[in-house]
Motif scaffolding. Structure first.
Motif, mmCIF file in Angstrom:
data_model
loop_
_atom_site.group_PDB
_atom_site.id
_atom_site.type_symbol
_atom_site.label_atom_id
_atom_site.label_comp_id
_atom_site.label_asym_id
_atom_site.label_seq_id
_atom_site.Cartn_x
_atom_site.Cartn_y
_atom_site.Cartn_z
ATOM 1 N N THR A 163 0.671 -1.321 -0.165
ATOM 2 C CA THR A 163 0.013 -0.144 0.398
ATOM 3 C C THR A 163 0.753 1.088 -0.030
ATOM 4 O O THR A 163 2.322 1.570 0.591
ATOM 5 N N SER A 164 0.613 2.000 -0.324
ATOM 6 C CA SER A 164 1.221 3.646 -1.223
ATOM 7 C C SER A 164 -0.033 4.878 -0.383
ATOM 8 O O SER A 164 -1.488 4.837 -0.226
ATOM 9 N N LEU A 165 1.152 5.595 0.354
ATOM 10 C CA LEU A 165 0.047 7.181 0.642
ATOM 11 C C LEU A 165 1.053 8.400 -0.600
ATOM 12 O O LEU A 165 2.024 8.027 -0.068
ATOM 13 N N TYR A 166 0.920 8.137 -1.255
ATOM 14 C CA TYR A 166 0.456 8.822 -2.027
ATOM 15 C C TYR A 166 0.035 10.096 -1.700
ATOM 16 O O TYR A 166 -0.891 11.000 -1.143
ATOM 17 N N VAL A 167 1.272 12.007 -1.646
ATOM 18 C CA VAL A 167 0.860 13.346 -0.947
ATOM 19 C C VAL A 167 1.354 13.930 -1.840
ATOM 20 O O VAL A 167 2.694 13.928 -2.611
ATOM 21 N N GLY A 168 0.647 14.967 -1.575
ATOM 22 C CA GLY A 168 1.012 16.294 -3.044
ATOM 23 C C GLY A 168 0.326 17.351 -2.582
ATOM 24 O O GLY A 168 -1.143 17.572 -1.800
ATOM 25 N N THR A 169 0.454 18.836 -2.822
ATOM 26 C CA THR A 169 0.522 20.504 -2.473
ATOM 27 C C THR A 169 0.072 20.930 -3.507
ATOM 28 O O THR A 169 0.423 20.880 -4.557
ATOM 29 N N THR A 170 -1.276 21.858 -3.490
ATOM 30 C CA THR A 170 -1.482 23.102 -4.470
ATOM 31 C C THR A 170 -0.307 24.071 -4.007
ATOM 32 O O THR A 170 0.196 23.975 -3.348
ATOM 33 N N ALA A 171 -0.003 24.552 -5.179
ATOM 34 C CA ALA A 171 0.879 25.990 -5.532
ATOM 35 C C ALA A 171 0.474 26.697 -4.703
ATOM 36 O O ALA A 171 -1.250 27.326 -4.141
ATOM 37 N N GLY A 172 1.171 28.064 -3.991
ATOM 38 C CA GLY A 172 0.246 28.960 -2.806
ATOM 39 C C GLY A 172 1.122 29.337 -1.070
ATOM 40 O O GLY A 172 2.479 29.019 -1.367
ATOM 41 N N HIS A 173 0.185 29.289 -0.848
ATOM 42 C CA HIS A 173 0.393 29.379 0.609
ATOM 43 C C HIS A 173 0.948 28.766 0.927
ATOM 44 O O HIS A 173 0.345 26.913 1.320
ATOM 45 N N GLU A 174 2.161 28.721 1.847
ATOM 46 C CA GLU A 174 2.938 27.456 2.199
ATOM 47 C C GLU A 174 2.045 27.109 3.797
ATOM 48 O O GLU A 174 1.835 27.622 4.734
ATOM 49 N N ALA A 175 1.667 26.095 3.756
ATOM 50 C CA ALA A 175 0.504 25.508 5.174
ATOM 51 C C ALA A 175 1.558 24.413 5.423
ATOM 52 O O ALA A 175 2.911 24.389 5.527
ATOM 53 N N PRO A 176 1.208 24.663 7.483
ATOM 54 C CA PRO A 176 2.146 24.358 8.142
ATOM 55 C C PRO A 176 2.943 22.475 7.633
ATOM 56 O O PRO A 176 2.009 21.462 6.980
#
Length: 262
Positions: free
Chosen positions: A246-259
């Motif tokens: 099993t994998s957990l794939y993580v990504g973010t959107t551009a913009g504000h730097e989240a904690p």
């Protein structure tokens, strides 16, 4: 409750996901999941030796909330991920969507039994056309549902659209492991053990043969991470879980730097 399988349903077989068109794939997935909701949780826990519980917990721990304090759980099914997130994060509200209405009934019952009805709502909706404005959620999660979507790129772009700048996507999915020992065991498990156990407990082994086929033909991790980047996600990475099955794939959107997540 499940729709009781007829003899035709018990003996039915489904074509491989590699040889069907989008509409046929969608119809097949809808038919399969409409017949199994009553036994879905039991079989998930049994067939994963309850590792599915730990995988969802891990995903929730990686999530961060900083603007809307809202989570969208796509392909929520019976709402296990939504419930796990709401229990562990009392500061958030969760919306779960699934295009198979029958899957939502046991989910609503579980939510009510846990006293979470004021913080989790479930809606019938299609991941290919999410009914939410842009920037509605801090996080989007999807547990073991992306492989059932024939147009994954379109679904990923929709999930990115409804995230706030700096929001995160968290995708749990099973994949064929690269470890040679694990490959042999997993191949035996998917092709023989899983349908056999499903026949004993669900009366609809064809549904679980389809699920095995969808896992075997899911893109390998590097290819799926590349698809996430094509959909517009940045900082993509994979967490390998339980010997790589099993994998957990993580990504973010551009913009504000989240904690940073814990």
């Amino acid at each position: 409750m499940d729709t009781p399988p007829s003899k035709d349903a018990r003996d039915k077989s489904y074509p491989s996901v590699t040889g069907i068109g989008r509409d046929e794939h969608v119809g097949m997935v809808r038919e399969i999941f409409a017949t199994i909701p009553g036994r879905y949780d039991f079989l998930n826990h049994l067939l994963s030796l309850r590792r599915d519980v730990a995988w969802r917990r891990f995903a929730v721990r990686k999530m961060h909330f900083f603007d809307t304090f809202r989570l969208l759980d796509v392909a929520t099914g019976t709402a296990d991920l939504a419930i796990e997130a709401a229990r562990r994060r009392p500061d958030i509200r969760v919306t779960g969507i699934d295009f198979v209405r029958e899957m939502l009934t046991p989910g609503r019952q579980k939510i009510a039994a846990r006293g979470l009805a004021d913080r989790i709502r479930l809606l019938p909706a299609d991941a290919m056309a999410l009914p939410f404005p842009d920037g509605s959620f801090d996080a989007v999660g999807i547990a073991f549902g992306i492989r059932n979507m024939p147009d994954r790129l379109r679904a990923l772009r929709e999930m990115r659209r409804v995230l706030v700048p700096g929001g995160g996507i968290f995708i749990l999915e099973m994949n064929f492991p690269r470890n040679r020992f694990a490959q042999g065991f997993f191949d035996l498990y998917l092709k023989h053990l899983l349908p056999g156990v499903a026949r004993l407990f669900s009366g609809h082994p064809a549904a679980y043969r389809y699920l095995a086929d969808s896992i075997l033909h899911f893109p390998e991790p590097r290819a799926f991470l590349a698809l996430m980047e094509e959909a517009g996600f940045g900082k993509v990475k994979r967490h390998s879980l339980t010997f790589g099955i099993t994998s957990l794939y993580v990504g973010t959107t551009a913009g504000h730097e989240a904690p940073s997540s814990a």
